[in-house]
Design a protein around this motif. Structure first.
Motif, short mmCIF file in Angstrom:
data_model
loop_
_atom_site.label_atom_id
_atom_site.label_comp_id
_atom_site.label_asym_id
_atom_site.label_seq_id
_atom_site.Cartn_x
_atom_site.Cartn_y
_atom_site.Cartn_z
N PHE A 74 2.01 11.35 -45.92
CA PHE A 74 2.98 11.06 -47.00
C PHE A 74 3.42 12.40 -47.60
O PHE A 74 3.02 12.78 -48.71
CB PHE A 74 2.36 10.15 -48.05
CG PHE A 74 1.90 8.82 -47.52
CD1 PHE A 74 2.83 7.90 -47.04
CD2 PHE A 74 0.56 8.49 -47.50
CE1 PHE A 74 2.41 6.67 -46.54
CE2 PHE A 74 0.14 7.26 -47.02
CZ PHE A 74 1.06 6.35 -46.53
N PHE A 75 4.29 13.10 -46.87
CA PHE A 75 4.67 14.46 -47.27
C PHE A 75 5.51 14.45 -48.55
O PHE A 75 5.38 15.34 -49.39
CB PHE A 75 5.44 15.14 -46.14
CG PHE A 75 4.65 15.29 -44.88
CD1 PHE A 75 3.31 15.63 -44.93
CD2 PHE A 75 5.23 15.10 -43.63
CE1 PHE A 75 2.56 15.79 -43.76
CE2 PHE A 75 4.50 15.25 -42.48
CZ PHE A 75 3.16 15.60 -42.53
N VAL A 76 6.34 13.47 -48.71
CA VAL A 76 7.20 13.43 -49.90
C VAL A 76 6.35 13.24 -51.15
O VAL A 76 6.58 13.91 -52.18
CB VAL A 76 8.25 12.30 -49.77
CG1 VAL A 76 9.07 12.18 -51.04
CG2 VAL A 76 9.15 12.54 -48.56
N LYS A 77 5.37 12.36 -51.08
CA LYS A 77 4.49 12.16 -52.24
C LYS A 77 3.66 13.42 -52.50
O LYS A 77 3.42 13.78 -53.67
CB LYS A 77 3.57 10.97 -52.00
CG LYS A 77 4.31 9.64 -51.95
CD LYS A 77 3.32 8.48 -51.76
CE LYS A 77 4.05 7.14 -51.75
NZ LYS A 77 3.12 5.99 -51.57
N LYS A 105 7.53 21.23 -42.65
CA LYS A 105 7.27 20.04 -41.86
C LYS A 105 8.39 19.01 -41.99
O LYS A 105 8.67 18.25 -41.05
CB LYS A 105 5.95 19.41 -42.28
CG LYS A 105 4.72 20.27 -41.92
CD LYS A 105 3.44 19.61 -42.40
CE LYS A 105 2.22 20.46 -42.04
NZ LYS A 105 0.95 19.86 -42.52
N GLN A 106 9.02 19.01 -43.15
CA GLN A 106 10.15 18.09 -43.37
C GLN A 106 11.46 18.63 -42.78
O GLN A 106 12.47 17.92 -42.80
CB GLN A 106 10.34 17.85 -44.87
CG GLN A 106 9.25 17.01 -45.53
CD GLN A 106 9.29 15.57 -45.07
OE1 GLN A 106 8.54 15.17 -44.18
NE2 GLN A 106 10.18 14.78 -45.65
N GLY A 107 11.44 19.86 -42.28
CA GLY A 107 12.66 20.44 -41.73
C GLY A 107 13.59 20.99 -42.78
O GLY A 107 14.76 21.28 -42.48
N LEU A 108 13.09 21.18 -43.99
CA LEU A 108 13.91 21.72 -45.09
C LEU A 108 13.71 23.23 -45.12
O LEU A 108 12.88 23.76 -45.86
CB LEU A 108 13.51 21.07 -46.41
CG LEU A 108 13.59 19.54 -46.43
CD1 LEU A 108 13.03 18.98 -47.73
CD2 LEU A 108 15.03 19.07 -46.22
N VAL A 109 14.50 23.93 -44.29
CA VAL A 109 14.30 25.36 -44.10
C VAL A 109 14.62 26.14 -45.37
O VAL A 109 13.86 27.05 -45.77
CB VAL A 109 15.17 25.86 -42.93
CG1 VAL A 109 15.03 27.37 -42.76
CG2 VAL A 109 14.77 25.15 -41.64
#
Length: 452
Positions: A74-77, A105-109
């Motif tokens: 749960f990366f967002v949490k 990990k979310q791809g938000l460079v």
């Protein structure tokens, strides 16, 4: 009998309501004995520690929650919890690093780069070379095609006297330049690497070959010349490459011998199309018009018109049988001379239908005019004037000796009007008797009735 979970929560919340935070925390910790990973309980205890400004304890509980979310995917949490930690303690460096990795990990460079840059600037400012190198390495993994991070690493390695690692970073930078079609920049990078280590003959030979493979022979020769100036032993590398033909210059472009000669173009001009010949103007002195079949149609129309009125069809003129020619003289500003025949009052071909055919009612006698207007038979009948209102009949009782006996009923006065009629009436001092009034009224009515 052991207290249930609901009872413990109720007891803890009662303590919180009375402002007793630490006793409430102790009550909540009882729940962690049976369920140590209960996120709701961990979050509630962290909030209570933050309320009494015990930030370290609060961060410990929140970090435990974030790690659990990360492990479960749960990366967002987890990102939300790390942001919560940074609000409580902006100097918590490990939170920045964890947050950057989660963004990665979310791809938000962009977001990951921002968090890494905060850490890198902090470590460089505080001369923490090892931590700065670790962050720049992660940034290089985040954006492999960005040479900026390798430049930073080369500088830090040079400062730390890690020559081999610095030279390795310069190799990476030069190769990135060549991959992006920038061999000139790659040559400058290789020359800059000579400032760090000009004794590495293996690096010199490798750099020269890379530049030649990138079709930048001129840059390779210049790089070798600089290397020989800084290290005479580099001359061996230069001669070796020249003997092997690795530095054979590409054939220079030779323009054609007649390139400077004036350019001659033979263009065969296409013949211009001849202008169409102007049509010959017709002879304007005589213009002939052949009526053809229109003559027969005109004759038929005239015959039908004559039969309607009961007359004989007019004889065809001899001029009709022959070809009708009209001579037009255009010398005098196109003035057409036409012989005018004596105009009749009404053409013989004009037939005026009678009034009874048009269904027009006969006009009354009062609307007749002395001279009829043209087209009066086709005009609508005029509206007769309204009949005069009937005047009430007045019975007059005239006696033989009445002074009005001399009035003629139709011819007006038989003689001159009497003097008493034209003379001004004498003023009457007193109103007349009723009989006299009746006589005056009768006299006025007679005058009005007969227009006297």
């Amino acid at each position: 009998m052991a207290a249930t979970r609901e009872q413990i929560v109720q007891a803890a919340e009662k303590l919180v309501a009375r402002g007793k935070i630490e006793p409430a925390i102790r009550e909540y910790r009882k729940l962690l004995a049976d369920h140590p990973n209960d996120i709701n309980t961990l979050n509630r205890i962290g909030d209570l520690y933050a309320r009494i400004q015990r930030i370290d304890e609060a961060v410990d509980f929140f970090t435990q929650i974030a790690e659990q979310y990360t492990a479960e995917g749960f990366f967002v949490k987890a990102i939300a919890i790390y942001k919560k930690i940074l609000k409580l303690d902006p100097a918590r460096l490990e939170a920045y690093e964890q947050l950057a990795e989660l963004y990665h990990k979310q791809g938000l460079v962009n977001e990951a780069r921002t968090q890494y840059q905060v850490l890198a600037d902090y470590y460089v400012r505080n001369q923490n070379a090892a931590s700065a190198i670790a962050i720049y390495q992660k940034m290089a993994q985040l954006e492999p095609e960005n040479p900026t991070y390798h430049v930073k690493l080369a500088e830090i390695y040079h400062q730390q006297q890690l020559i081999e690692k610095a030279m390795g970073e310069y190799r990476i930078i030069a190769e990135l330049m060549i991959q992006h079609g920038r061999p000139h920049d790659a040559a400058q990078v290789y020359e800059r690497a000579l400032d760090i280590d000009s004794q590495n003959l293996g690096f010199i030979e490798e750099a020269a070959r890379k530049l030649r493979q990138a079709d930048h022979t001129e840059g390779a020769l210049h790089f070798l010349a600089v290397a020989v100036e800084r290290n005479p032993n580099a001359e061996q590398v230069s001669q070796k490459l020249q003997r092997s033909g690795a530095l054979a210059a590409a054939p220079a472009y030779e323009p054609p011998a007649d390139l400077d000669a004036p350019l001659e173009l033979e263009i065969e001009a296409e013949p211009e199309p001849a202008a169409p010949a102007a049509p010959e103007p017709p002879d304007l002195d005589e213009l002939s018009f052949d009526l053809g079949e229109e003559e027969d149609e005109l004759a038929k129309v005239m015959a039908e018109a004559a039969s309607l009125v009961g007359g004989e069809p007019a004889a065809r003129s001899a001029a009709v049988d022959d070809e009708i020619e009209l001579e037009l003289d255009l010398d005098d500003v196109l003035e057409v001379e036409v012989e005018e025949e004596e105009a009749e009052e009404e053409p013989s071909s004009l037939v005026r239908p009678p009034a009874d055919m048009l269904g027009a009612p006969a006009r009354p006698a009062w609307s007749q005019e002395a001279t009829p207007r043209p087209g009066a038979a086709f005009a609508p009948a005029p509206v007769p004037p309204p009949a005069p209102a009937e005047e009430p009949e007045i019975e007059l009782d005239l006696e033989l000796d009445d002074p009005f006996a001399s009035v003629a009923m139709e011819g007006g006065w038989t003689t001159e009007p009497p003097a008493w009629l034209t003379a001004e009436p004498e003023p009457v001092a007193e109103p007349a008797a009723p009989e006299d009034d009746l006589e005056v009224i009768n006299e006025a009515e007679v005058l009005a009735r007969y227009g006297l």
